[in-house]
Design an enzyme around this catalytic site. Sequence first.
Site, PDB file in Angstrom:
ATOM      1  N   ASP A  34       0.842  -1.200   0.000  1.00 25.57           N
ATOM      2  CA  ASP A  34       0.000   0.000   0.000  1.00 25.57           C
ATOM      3  C   ASP A  34       0.881   1.257   0.000  1.00 25.57           C
ATOM      4  OD1 ASP A  34       0.927   0.110   2.625  1.00 25.57           O
ATOM      5  OD2 ASP A  34      -0.878  -0.830   3.408  1.00 25.57           O
ATOM      6  N   ASP A  61       1.445   5.038   1.630  1.00 28.63           N
ATOM      7  CA  ASP A  61       1.086   5.961   2.705  1.00 28.63           C
ATOM      8  C   ASP A  61       1.674   7.329   2.406  1.00 28.63           C
ATOM      9  OD1 ASP A  61      -0.209   3.957   4.236  1.00 28.63           O
ATOM     10  OD2 ASP A  61       1.743   3.218   4.879  1.00 28.63           O
ATOM     11  N   ASP A  88       8.677   3.776  13.763  1.00 28.72           N
ATOM     12  CA  ASP A  88       9.272   2.670  14.506  1.00 28.72           C
ATOM     13  C   ASP A  88      10.717   2.368  14.092  1.00 28.72           C
ATOM     14  OD1 ASP A  88       8.267   1.718  12.088  1.00 28.72           O
ATOM     15  OD2 ASP A  88       6.989   0.173  12.976  1.00 28.72           O
TER      16      ASP A  88
HETATM   17  P1  ATP Z   1       3.455  -2.820   5.360  1.00 26.61           P
HETATM   18  O1  ATP Z   1       2.363  -1.867   4.942  1.00 26.61           O
HETATM   19  O2  ATP Z   1       4.276  -3.358   4.267  1.00 26.61           O
HETATM   20  O3  ATP Z   1       2.955  -3.858   6.265  1.00 26.61           O
HETATM   21  P2  ATP Z   1       4.449  -0.505   6.702  1.00 26.61           P
HETATM   22  O4  ATP Z   1       5.798  -0.189   7.283  1.00 26.61           O
HETATM   23  O5  ATP Z   1       3.969   0.391   5.611  1.00 26.61           O
HETATM   24  O6  ATP Z   1       4.506  -2.001   6.253  1.00 26.61           O
HETATM   25  P3  ATP Z   1       2.089   0.263   8.105  1.00 26.61           P
HETATM   26  O7  ATP Z   1       1.400  -0.442   9.216  1.00 26.61           O
HETATM   27  O8  ATP Z   1       1.395   0.473   6.816  1.00 26.61           O
HETATM   28  O9  ATP Z   1       3.438  -0.531   7.886  1.00 26.61           O
HETATM   29  O10 ATP Z   1       2.567   1.654   8.695  1.00 26.61           O
HETATM   30  C1  ATP Z   1       3.051   2.720   7.888  1.00 26.61           C
HETATM   31  C2  ATP Z   1       4.179   3.437   8.602  1.00 26.61           C
HETATM   32  O11 ATP Z   1       3.694   3.995   9.836  1.00 26.61           O
HETATM   33  C3  ATP Z   1       5.339   2.552   9.020  1.00 26.61           C
HETATM   34  O12 ATP Z   1       6.276   2.390   7.984  1.00 26.61           O
HETATM   35  C4  ATP Z   1       5.917   3.314  10.181  1.00 26.61           C
HETATM   36  O13 ATP Z   1       6.712   4.396   9.726  1.00 26.61           O
HETATM   37  C5  ATP Z   1       4.681   3.889  10.837  1.00 26.61           C
HETATM   38  N1  ATP Z   1       4.167   3.015  11.912  1.00 26.61           N
HETATM   39  C6  ATP Z   1       3.210   2.068  11.802  1.00 26.61           C
HETATM   40  N2  ATP Z   1       2.968   1.476  12.981  1.00 26.61           N
HETATM   41  C7  ATP Z   1       3.788   2.071  13.864  1.00 26.61           C
HETATM   42  C8  ATP Z   1       4.008   1.910  15.267  1.00 26.61           C
HETATM   43  N3  ATP Z   1       3.352   1.022  15.968  1.00 26.61           N
HETATM   44  N4  ATP Z   1       4.937   2.719  15.854  1.00 26.61           N
HETATM   45  C9  ATP Z   1       5.614   3.642  15.134  1.00 26.61           C
HETATM   46  N5  ATP Z   1       5.454   3.820  13.822  1.00 26.61           N
HETATM   47  C10 ATP Z   1       4.554   3.064  13.184  1.00 26.61           C
HETATM   48 MG    MG Z   2       2.003   0.327   4.738  1.00 24.91          MG
END
Ligand code: ATP
Ligand code: MG
Length: 485
Positions: free
Chosen positions: A76, A78, A166
């Site tokens: 996805d 963001d 994170d």
């Molecule tokens: P994917 O979508 O591939 O699972 P992602 O890293 O994009 O991985 P998301 O859950 O979509 O994960 O979150 C988007 C972004 O928001 C992350 O890359 C991170 O920067 C931030 N993020 C998400 N969850 C947390 C958290 N619990 N603590 C701190 N930052 C977070």
């Molecule tokens: Mg994501």
Amino acid sequence: MLTGLKSLVRKATSLLASPKAQTYPIIIPRSEHSLSRQNLSPNAVKVLYRLNSAGYDAFLVGGCVRDHLIGMEPKDFDVVTNATPEEVHSIFSNSRLIGRRFKLVHVTFGREIIEVSTFRANSAQDEKAASHNTSLKGKDSARSAHGIVLRDNVYGNIEEDAERRDFTFNALYYNVQDFSIHDYCGGLKDIENKQIRMIGDARQRYQEDPVRMLRAIRFAGKLGFELEADTAAPIKEMAHLLDHIPPARLFDEVLKLLGSGNGIATFALLRQYGLFRYLFPDTEALLQSGWKRDDIDPEAFILQGLKNTDDRIQSGKTTAPYFLYAILLWPSVCLRQEEFQNQSMPSTPALHQAANMVLDNQVASTAIPRRFSTPMREIWDMQYRLPKRYGKRAFLLLEHPRFRAGFDFLLIRELSGTKLDDLGAWWETFQHATENEQRDLIKSIDNRTSEKEGPKKRRPRRRRKSNGKGSQTAQDTSTRDTSNE
Ligand code: ATP
Ligand code: MG
């Protein structure tokens, strides 16, 4: 891809006299990275341009930038901006405001949703931020008694936004105005070294949000990266904090952890770091006990089930969350059923009581919505119905909405070593046979196994007082509420 990145990172790090603070962000121009606009979702690009032309800063961030740099397809996109959620909402008519814990905006293009959030500061430092930062537009944070951040809507600038993310590789920002990448925390170097590194003090960051421990493991399973030593060190000791996370949030995390195509690797890591027991306490206890039976080897069965899920996802097929949960809880159902049978309960009611008990225990850890627990019971029930094929039963079973799932489940049991008299092969043939062939197949069963599974002769019923252990069906018992939704 990583080789190209290597020289880039070497160049970037050599510019840094001391590895922290003032020298960040490292800005990598378009000519020096592989992320091209063609790789991006056109809708995400549209959102970036619209925000820019309305006078706001806007970047792509998180998984989409990280995965592209590693050479993986992102799932996805963001977007992050200095516009507030309300301002974003007013720019896009195809958007809606969502979220309680984090307020954000979903901009919808047909089936694609672009998530737009506002730069936030780490609420652990919100007092400091509030007194220093005049650009702060809103302040709303709260913590539980365990130090877990409950709400986190403290807006900030991009530097603060990077720090509250994170892992370092999740704090890479793509700027569509000049196609550059802004690295605020050393994420590029960590990608090159295949390291998962928490931004800031890992212990404190896990305390604020224990789900970050699961996210660390998820990325290790998905990317094949190592946890950097300080990021790994506190996990075993802090794993118990997961007990304070709402079961509905953990349910979602489990699906991402074990149902995204890297289940086998992630399952091993979750167990290695002592996290699995906070997600599936009964299953972990059973695996630890070494309990096995001729017809089930719990570990072999779970691994076979995860392999099946991983293979399906990797070949572009879908999987059902209830199937994954049915796999992870089946060994406990078998054990409990045996215990009820040892108390002289017949096998079918014992199965249903076991299912109740296992589901009741499980929902205390991870919620299981009713729309998933009902098909789970049906799959388990099907394991006792699939061997009984005489008369019209096979035809009726074939029509059952859960036949396919029950059959797939049976094949996993066989593949993991359970001897079922080639029942899976029989059903495979039966499904693809003509009606006449199907009748012959049933006859051959009737002849071979009528002793074992054939219809019993009706005996006149004796009147008996109810002993209260009436034989419920899976459907009857499914009226119990196992949903935390
Ligand atoms: P994917 O979508 O591939 O699972 P992602 O890293 O994009 O991985 P998301 O859950 O979509 O994960 O979150 C988007 C972004 O928001 C992350 O890359 C991170 O920067 C931030 N993020 C998400 N969850 C947390 C958290 N619990 N603590 C701190 N930052 C977070
Ligand atoms: Mg994501």
